[in-house]
Design an enzyme around this catalytic site. Structure first.
Site, PDB file in Angstrom:
ATOM      1  N   LYS A  54     -13.455 -35.923  -8.519  1.00 37.81           N
ATOM      2  CA  LYS A  54     -13.731 -34.561  -9.001  1.00 37.81           C
ATOM      3  C   LYS A  54     -14.861 -34.583 -10.020  1.00 37.81           C
ATOM      4  O   LYS A  54     -15.764 -33.739  -9.984  1.00 37.81           O
ATOM      5  CB  LYS A  54     -12.461 -33.962  -9.626  1.00 37.81           C
ATOM      6  CG  LYS A  54     -11.399 -33.619  -8.601  1.00 37.81           C
ATOM      7  CD  LYS A  54     -10.070 -33.278  -9.252  1.00 37.81           C
ATOM      8  CE  LYS A  54      -8.987 -33.085  -8.188  1.00 37.81           C
ATOM      9  NZ  LYS A  54      -7.655 -32.846  -8.757  1.00 37.81           N
ATOM     10  N   GLN A  98      -4.141 -33.345 -13.738  1.00 38.98           N
ATOM     11  CA  GLN A  98      -3.884 -33.994 -12.447  1.00 38.98           C
ATOM     12  C   GLN A  98      -2.374 -34.135 -12.229  1.00 38.98           C
ATOM     13  O   GLN A  98      -1.663 -34.671 -13.084  1.00 38.98           O
ATOM     14  CB  GLN A  98      -4.565 -35.376 -12.442  1.00 38.98           C
ATOM     15  CG  GLN A  98      -4.459 -36.121 -11.147  1.00 38.98           C
ATOM     16  CD  GLN A  98      -5.248 -35.455 -10.018  1.00 38.98           C
ATOM     17  OE1 GLN A  98      -6.400 -35.068 -10.200  1.00 38.98           O
ATOM     18  NE2 GLN A  98      -4.624 -35.320  -8.856  1.00 38.98           N
ATOM     19  N   ASP A 121      -7.491 -24.723 -11.002  1.00 41.57           N
ATOM     20  CA  ASP A 121      -6.600 -25.082  -9.889  1.00 41.57           C
ATOM     21  C   ASP A 121      -5.913 -23.828  -9.330  1.00 41.57           C
ATOM     22  O   ASP A 121      -5.424 -23.843  -8.205  1.00 41.57           O
ATOM     23  CB  ASP A 121      -5.510 -26.057 -10.372  1.00 41.57           C
ATOM     24  CG  ASP A 121      -5.887 -27.519 -10.136  1.00 41.57           C
ATOM     25  OD1 ASP A 121      -6.737 -27.785  -9.277  1.00 41.57           O
ATOM     26  OD2 ASP A 121      -5.310 -28.390 -10.826  1.00 41.57           O
TER      27      ASP A 121
END
Ligand code: NDP
Length: 286
Positions: A54, A98, A121
């Protein structure tokens, strides 16, 4: 019949190039690059890989990326304090923690703590609520990627029967909402669904987001259907999706491979969400 393979790498490259152009324009207008922060708790090797991927992707499109790795003993209070700090940091447009996190940490508390505008997200209640209401917000990345794969593959959506296997907050539920918004008729299946194979055979679009290697077999698929494989399963034979690719490719109209299908588009949409978040914040504060 042999399916048209929808190339996730090519689709993701197109999305990243659109984002890179957007970043150039953003810099010209606001004199800074969008900032993305990835937080990882512990040193799980898979999380390490995802985080590195990422950050690299963000750097490549001209964003400023930062990785923060915390010890796996980190308390909820310490993580909350870091999130609060990043919420207040004007150079940070997007942040993510994460998943999965160690057992002493709570995913719902994390999702509630990250400011919705920085929740790239799209897992926070506010963003999931906006998605449900059809209002602008951060939409979870994997389902956005799936929609783009369907669109770029030329799969007809209007009135199509879409079956989504899986009802997680990360994939299945937001996926079903996006398919509904594009006028599909949507069925969401899960571990208690009866006659799953029969149900799947009724799908014009079948999205598998289960986490069971090669569960979807050729006789689950209507000839000509579009089959999108979200699954990532590490097996002794290597990485496998939720779809038995070789046999399903013989019968489907469209199919996505694993790897090289949904995975690359997920990261591309994280970048896209970060750019959109940067614009939204900057326009509000301009
Ligand atoms: P979850 O484990 O959170 O959800 C799995 C879903 O599948 C659940 O709703 C579960 O049902 C359902 N399920 C499990 N077993 C069966 C079964 N035998 N029959 C029917 N349904 C079943 O997983 P995620 O949604 O987070 O991820 C799904 C897969 O997608 C994983 O392989 C994951 O690695 C992958 N993934 C890939 C991404 C990408 O970028 N390509 C991003 C995110 C995930 P129930 O609710 O009843 O338990």
């Amino acid at each position: 019949m042999s399916a048209q393979v929808i190339d996730g790498k090519a689709v993701a490259a197109a999305v990243r190039s659109e984002v890179a152009d957007g970043v150039t324009q953003f810099r010209a207008k606001y004199g800074r690059a969008p900032g993305l922060v990835g937080i990882q708790v512990g040193d799980d090797p898979a999380s390490e890989l995802y985080q590195a991927g990422k950050a690299r992707a963000a750097d490549e499109v001209g964003m400023v990326s930062r990785r923060i790795t915390l010890p796996d003993t980190t308390s909820q209070a310490d993580l909350d304090a870091l999130i609060d700090e990043l919420n207040a940091d004007t150079s940070v447009d997007g942040m993510l923690v994460q998943l999965p996190v160690p057992a002493q940490l709570s995913e719902p508390l994390i999702a509630n703590r990250i400011h919705p505008d920085k929740d790239v997200d799209g897992f926070s209640p506010v963003n999931l609520g906006r998605l449900m209401r059809g209002e602008p917000g951060n939409i979870p990345c994997t389902p956005q990627g799936v929609m783009r794969l369907l669109r770029d593959g030329g799969v007809p959506l209007e009135g199509a029967h879409a079956v989504v296997i899986g009802r997680s907050l990360i994939v299945g539920k937001p996926q079903s909402m996006l398919l509904l918004q594009t006028n599909c008729t949507v069925t969401v299946a899960h571990s208690r669904t009866r006659n799953l194979a029969e149900l799947c055979r009724q799908a014009d679009i079948l999205v598998a987001a289960v986490g069971q290697a090669e569960m979807v077999r050729a006789d689950w698929v209507r000839p000509g259907a579009a089959v999108i494989d979200v699954g990532i399963n590490r097996t002794p034979d290597g990485l496998r999706g939720d779809v038995a690719y070789d046999e399903v490719a013989e019968i489907a109209g469209w199919i996505t491979p694993v790897p090289g299908g949904v995975g690359p588009t997920t990261i591309a949409y994280l970048l896209s969400n970060t750019l959109a978040a940067a614009y939204r914040r900057s326009e509000i504060h301009a």
